[in-house]
Design an enzyme around this catalytic site. Structure first.
Site, mmCIF file in Angstrom:
data_model
loop_
_atom_site.group_PDB
_atom_site.id
_atom_site.type_symbol
_atom_site.label_atom_id
_atom_site.label_comp_id
_atom_site.label_asym_id
_atom_site.label_seq_id
_atom_site.Cartn_x
_atom_site.Cartn_y
_atom_site.Cartn_z
ATOM 1 C CE1 TYR A 138 -30.302 39.137 32.083
ATOM 2 C CE2 TYR A 138 -30.353 37.485 33.922
ATOM 3 C CZ TYR A 138 -30.314 37.652 32.644
ATOM 4 O OH TYR A 138 -29.565 36.791 31.651
ATOM 5 C CE LYS B 99 -12.097 59.208 17.212
ATOM 6 N NZ LYS B 99 -11.288 59.904 16.534
#
Length: 476
Positions: free
Chosen positions: A114, A169
């Protein structure tokens, strides 16, 4: 057709029985006599007088599961405790999660993953947007987009109710192709809004998988997105179904010794899947086709044809037959159904040519009973897992997207779909091929790799290479 016990309706019943004696054997007998199937018996606690047992059994449906519980309750000495639906347990809290690739163990890790270190990566991408594929999740990410308007066989159940399917999925993308897929269930069924939303989120993805969007809107949505995006857009209900059907047909024709250019095909269903199947069959060389929908056979003189049905009328049914599905079936070599249950009988299949091929893919109840069809057809396939030759999209979409992503393709073409179908068909060797094995198992180790390589090659891509440093990275 009678539903058989299935793991998708399995339950685990926690109960107590007297220690010793024949109560356990009476339990299993009671379940079996009620039409269930005991798959596990686990003793979870034991005492001098009582045993606590978890009985896992498969039922045919929810109502049947209730009857199995009552059958066990009726056994003398049995006390029923908790009943758990194993499918619902698997869905508690969802089925997927996000994981970081690198541990964040200390301040150094934090500073690189970060701020402030991440700012250098952001600037590198700002200077060269193509680096987003190498330096972010984009290169391996697919959005699974639905509006919940045509979910499985459940119809228009909305975006929240569609989420379990989209999660599943995404899990399949990861399991079979190593792709990070993200469910996006949109609370709108307006084509303009769907196109706008997908365009807006596209920068974070390398591909778009449209899912369970009803026809005819799905045609417009996919066409517009393909025109306006620089990443591949693939409506799996259309093209995934078409690819696996063509692959199965290639192998079924190998079984019966017929050529794809000489067979007569009757197709039931002119929605998303039916239209895509038809177009891919024509591209593969099928010359004689007849298509029927809920209003009968599609022909140029039929009133009220939509633009999509008009296209079908102009590209099929050269004889201009105007009767019904059953009449069209007479003398056909192949029947493919992606429509509705119980439209045909075994007697209808008997009117087809010798060595007929029947793909009855309506789920959960096919267009014709598979057992009846098998009395007259040489090869029978369904969309169900409890019969041989299951035609299932999961054989196709993971490999297709793996190939597209590896090739960094910006589109999906018919040539890629044909290549995928041939690759999938080729997984079944001559030694393995027979009337009850025309498509491989989804767990076959070569299925998704073969499809991915075929799509990648058709897209003009190369095998993935090791990543290099961005241009602005300092030399080591």
């Amino acid at each position: 057709m009678t539903a058989l016990p299935s793991v998708s309706y399995s339950i685990t019943v926690r109960l107590e029985v007297p220690a010793g004696g024949s109560t356990v054997s009476k339990l299993t007998t009671a379940v079996e006599q009620a039409g269930g199937l005991v798959t596990a018996l686990d003793v979870t606690a034991s005492g001098h007088e009582r045993l606590r047992i978890d009985v896992t059994c498969a039922a045919a449906d929810t109502e049947h599961a209730g009857r199995l519980v009552e059958a066990m309750r009726a056994v003398p000495g049995v006390e029923i405790g908790r009943v758990s639906d194993r499918t619902f347990l698997m869905h508690l809290g969802g089925k997927i999660s996000m994981e970081a690739k690198h541990p964040i163990r200390n301040r150094d890790d934090l500073s690189m993953i970060y701020t402030p270190g991440v700012a250098r990566v952001c600037l590198a991408i700002a200077n060269n947007p193509d680096d987003a594929r190498r330096l972010t999740i984009k290169r391996n990410s697919v959005a699974v987009v639905t509006d919940g308007s045509a979910v499985l066989g459940l119809g228009n159940i909305g975006p929240k109710a569609a989420l379990p399917v989209m999660e599943g999925k995404a899990a399949l993308f990861k399991r079979f192709a190593g792709i990070d897929a993200w469910p996006l269930c949109l609370d709108t069924q307006d084509p303009d809004e769907i196109v706008s939303i997908v365009k807006a989120i596209a920068p974070g993805f390398a591909g778009i998988n449209l899912e369970d969007i009803s026809a005819p809107r799905c045609f417009e949505i996919e066409a517009r997105l393909r025109e306006e995006l620089d990443i591949p857009v693939f409506h799996d209900d259309q093209h995934g179904t078409a690819v696996v059907v063509l692959a199965a047909l290639y192998n079924a024709l190998r079984v019966v010794g017929k050529d794809i250019t000489s067979v007569r095909v009757v197709l039931s269903g002119a929605g998303a899947a039916g239209t895509a199947i038809l177009k891919l069959l024509l591209a593969a060389g099928v010359k004689d086709t007849v298509v029927a929908d809920i209003d009968g056979v599609i022909h140029p003189e039929r009133d009220g044809l939509s633009p999509e049905l008009r296209w079908i009328a102009e590209n099929t049914n050269a004889a201009k037959y105007s009767g019904n599905l059953k009449g069209a079936l007479s003398g056909a070599d192949v029947f493919i159904g992606v429509s509705a249950p119980n439209l045909l009988t075994g007697a209808d299949i008997a009117t087809m040519n010798d060595d007929a091929i029947v793909f009855a893919l309506a789920n959960p109840t096919p267009e014709v009973d598979p057992a009846e069809a098998g009395e007259h057809a040489a090869v029978v396939a369904t969309g169900r897992s409890d019969y041989p030759n299951q035609i299932n999209n999961v054989l196709v979409f993971p490999g297709v997207f793996r190939g597209l992503l590896d090739a960094q393709s910006s589109k999906v073409s018919v040539d890629m779909e044909l290549a995928a179908a041939k690759a999938l068909a080729g997984v079944v060797t001559d030694e393995e091929l027979n009337a009850t094995y025309i498509v491989p198992s989804v767990f076959h180790p070569e299925v998704h790799t073969r499809v991915a390589h075929a799509v990648r090659d058709a897209a003009g891509g190369k095998a993935p290479a090791h990543e290099s440093f961005p241009d602005d990275a300092p030399a080591l």
